[in-house]
Write a protein that holds these residues in place. Sequence first.
Motif, PDB file in Angstrom:
ATOM      1  N   ASN A 127       0.821  -1.207   0.000  1.00 51.93           N
ATOM      2  CA  ASN A 127       0.000   0.000   0.000  1.00 51.93           C
ATOM      3  C   ASN A 127       0.855   1.257   0.000  1.00 51.93           C
ATOM      4  N   ASN A 157      -2.181   8.711  -5.636  1.00 54.41           N
ATOM      5  CA  ASN A 157      -2.754   7.452  -5.156  1.00 54.41           C
ATOM      6  C   ASN A 157      -3.459   6.738  -6.302  1.00 54.41           C
ATOM      7  N   LYS A 182      -5.729   3.506  -2.804  1.00 57.15           N
ATOM      8  CA  LYS A 182      -5.510   2.851  -1.525  1.00 57.15           C
ATOM      9  C   LYS A 182      -6.087   3.691  -0.379  1.00 57.15           C
ATOM     10  N   SER A 213      -0.928   3.425   6.092  1.00 56.95           N
ATOM     11  CA  SER A 213      -1.859   2.637   5.287  1.00 56.95           C
ATOM     12  C   SER A 213      -1.949   1.257   5.908  1.00 56.95           C
TER      13      SER A 213
END
Length: 350
Positions: free
Chosen positions: A276, A295, A299, A338
Motif C-alpha cells: 500500500n 494514489n 488505496k 496505510s
Amino acid sequence: MKIKLLFLLLLPFFCLAQIPVYYSSINFTKSGDELKTLLTTHITNTHTTNLPYTATGITDVWDALSQTDLDPNNNNNVLLVYGYNDVDPVVRNHRTRDKNLQCHTSSCTGLWVREHTFPRSLGTPNLGYEVAGSDAHHLRAIDSQMNSSRSNRIYDNGSGNTGVLANGNWYPGDEWKGDVARMMMYMYVRYPTQCLATIVGAGSTSYSNFGDMPNLFLDWNVQDPVSQYELNRNAILETIQGNRNPFIDNPYLATKIWNGTPATDTWGLLSIKNDNLSQLIIYPTITKDYIYVSNPADKTYSYSIFNSIGQDIKSNITTDKVDVSNNIKGLYFINLSSEDQSEIFKIILE
C-alpha cells in the motif's frame, strides 16, 4: 493463486519460528503508540522479580551485575560503562576492572560502583532504590570517579570517548551510545510516566509522532549496533528479573514505534514494506503552499504533519491536497499510514 494462498497460510508459522517465544503474545503488525503500549504491558507483566538494591542472603543488584556485566573476553573482570582505556594511568577511564573490586564504602577510588544510566533524580518521581531504581536493565558497573563525573547530566551528542560536553551535558562515548539508547528506550517503555526519555536526552524529538523520544537515541540505536555483551546481559536478566529489553532483541522495534532512520531488523520480518505504501507518493517535497498525494491504486490511507519540534500541525488527513501555506517556513515531517504500516517523509516549506 494457490501458491500465494499457501504462503499466506504458512506466514504465521514462519513468524513464530523467527520471533522469540518471549514475544509470542505481541501483535507486531501494530506500530507507533499501539505497539509501545503492548510492549509496556508485556515487559511489566514478565518483570516478576524486583531486585533489592542491596541485600544479604538473596540475589541483589550487586549479584546481578557481577553476572551480567562480565567482560566476554575475561570473566574475571566486569566491563565499566563509559570506560575506554585500560592502558593509560588514568584510573577513571578504565574499561574493565576485577569483578571483586566492588565499593561498599565511601572511599571508592579504583573500585567499581553501580551507575543508574537513567539518573534517579530525573525520574518523575525520583526512582529511589526500588523497582525502577533497582531495575538492572539500566544499571551498569562503572568506575566510581566516572560515576561522579556523569552525576545526573543528561545525554547529548558528541564523538570519540565519553566526557562532559561544552554545554555541561554528557556524551557516553562511541562504544556505549547504542547501549545507552536502548536502555533509555526500555526505561521509558517499562516506566512510561516515571522515566520519560525526553527528560534524559537532549535535542529534537521530530522523528516521533508524539515527540516522546529524542532523535538522539534513535540515531544512536542505528549508529552503534547491539553487541554480544548486550545480548548476554539480556539473556541473564531474563533469568533473574523475568523480563527482557525488546530493543536489544530487535532494534527495529524503535523504528516501528518512533520512526527515524531504520535500525537493523534482527528478525528480518518487521521491516517488510506494505505494498500500500509503495504505491503512494507525496509531492512536492519543497513547497510554498500545497502538498499532494498520488494514489493511482485508490488505496486507503491517512497522514499527519508535524513540525521540526514534534508539534502536530494537521492530523488524520485523507485528502489528496493539503494547504500548508499558513505555516512558518522550515522543515516538516509527514507520517503516512496505510493499514498497519507507516512511513515518514520530510518536506520543506519555503
